[in-house]
Design an enzyme around this catalytic site. Structure first.
Site, PDB file in Angstrom:
ATOM      1  N   HIS A 208      13.466   4.512 -31.866  1.00 32.29           N
ATOM      2  CA  HIS A 208      14.278   4.087 -30.728  1.00 32.29           C
ATOM      3  C   HIS A 208      15.032   5.304 -30.174  1.00 32.29           C
ATOM      4  CE1 HIS A 208      17.408   2.188 -28.349  1.00 32.29           C
ATOM      5  NE2 HIS A 208      16.626   1.123 -28.303  1.00 32.29           N
TER       6      HIS A 208
ATOM      7  N   GLU B 287      10.472   2.457 -22.975  1.00 32.78           N
ATOM      8  CA  GLU B 287      11.868   2.308 -22.588  1.00 32.78           C
ATOM      9  C   GLU B 287      12.365   3.576 -21.884  1.00 32.78           C
ATOM     10  OE1 GLU B 287      14.005  -0.842 -25.109  1.00 32.78           O
ATOM     11  OE2 GLU B 287      14.110   1.013 -26.247  1.00 32.78           O
TER      12      GLU B 287
HETATM   13  P1  PGA Z   1      19.092  -2.876 -23.121  1.00 30.92           P
HETATM   14  O1  PGA Z   1      18.566  -2.085 -24.395  1.00 30.92           O
HETATM   15  O2  PGA Z   1      18.281  -4.129 -22.994  1.00 30.92           O
HETATM   16  O3  PGA Z   1      20.540  -3.131 -23.441  1.00 30.92           O
HETATM   17  O4  PGA Z   1      18.910  -1.978 -21.939  1.00 30.92           O
HETATM   18  C1  PGA Z   1      17.200  -1.996 -24.683  1.00 30.92           C
HETATM   19  C2  PGA Z   1      17.004  -1.115 -25.888  1.00 30.92           C
HETATM   20  O5  PGA Z   1      17.721  -0.113 -26.051  1.00 30.92           O
HETATM   21  O6  PGA Z   1      16.139  -1.408 -26.725  1.00 30.92           O
END
Ligand code: PGA
Length: 257
Positions: A97, A167
């Site tokens: 992550h 992401e």
């Molecule tokens: P968020 O986070 O939905 O708060 O943008 C997603 C993540 O960091 O996995």
């Protein structure tokens, strides 16, 4: 390409503040998720609460971890092994992550964790994403390098169990209007699959499930899932509100794809 059953992953991060709140949130989310036929829900609580929810997953709602260590044995103060996670009934493990990468986790470490998770028979959710988007589209190169390095040593047959969460860092932790637009998501999803095909062979690109994460909220769930080409979502802050997250699960279930 997107599959019929959507995978919606709740990444609680370092929340909620007490085990009592965690229990309440888990219970409500599990209740909603268990009713939905066309959604696979995964709940990833902080480590201490994994013990609280051990073996309480079902076929529709499973337990995931936010991180893992890369071996099952050795001196590793503060770490949690893939074997320990499997023993608690964890099925999915988030690896790499961006918030862990920001704390110093390198592609090399991510690759080791990924292999350890696969070795334990668990499904890794590999997170990738660029920090910014430049006009020259250099972010494609960034993504490609990140994917190649993170998958180093992974074998072709392992791709089937792999989940990739795209992401883009600039979209994380904001609100629905700051999420990436579906047309940019679909373009990136196609690119990610192309990188996989180049690495592992033409068909390989279709195998892993690809998720989008970054300010997915009830307001944009349907648009992202129907026009973003992805197989599901990795949801941070919006997964902490049982009602709103329940709406997201229901929207995913209602999609007519
Ligand atoms: P968020 O986070 O939905 O708060 O943008 C997603 C993540 O960091 O996995």
């Amino acid at each position: 390409m997107s599959r019929k059953k959507k995978l919606i992953v709740a990444n609680w991060k370092m929340n909620p503040r007490s085990a009592a709140e965690a229990r309440a949130l888990f219970k409500k989310t599990k209740q909603t998720g268990s009713r939905l036929e066309r959604v696979e829900t995964v709940i990833c609580p902080p480590f201490p609460y994994l013990g609280v929810f051990a073996h309480s997953g079902t076929t529709r709602v499973s337990l995931g971890s936010q991180d893992v260590f890369w071996t099952n044995a050795g001196r590793a103060t503060g770490e949690v092994s893939p074997e320990q996670l499997a023993d608690l009934g964890v099925s999915f493990v988030i690896v790499g992550h961006s918030e862990r990468r920001a704390l110093g986790e390198t592609d090399d470490i991510v690759a080791k964790k990924l292999k350890a998770v696969l070795g334990e028979g668990l499904a890794p959710i590999l997170c990738v994403g660029e920090k910014t988007r430049d006009e020259e589209a250099g972010y494609f190169e960034v993504l490609k390098n990140q994917i190649r390095a993170s998958l180093s040593g992974v074998r072709r047959p392992d791709l089937r169990g792999l989940v990739i969460a795209y992401e883009p860092l600039f979209a994380i932790g904001k609100s629905a209007r700051d999420a990436m637009r579906p047309r940019d998501i679909v373009e990136t999803e196609i690119f990610i699959r192309k990188v996989l095909s180049d690495l592992f062979g033409a068909e390989a690109g279709h195998e892993p499930r690809v998720l989008y994460g970054g300010s997915a909220e009830p307001e944009n769930t349907t648009a992202i899932l129907s026009d973003g080409g992805v197989d599901g979502l990795l949801v941070g802050h919006a997964s902490l509100d049982a009602e709103g997250f329940g709406e997201m699960l229901k929207s995913a279930n209602a999609l007519n794809l």
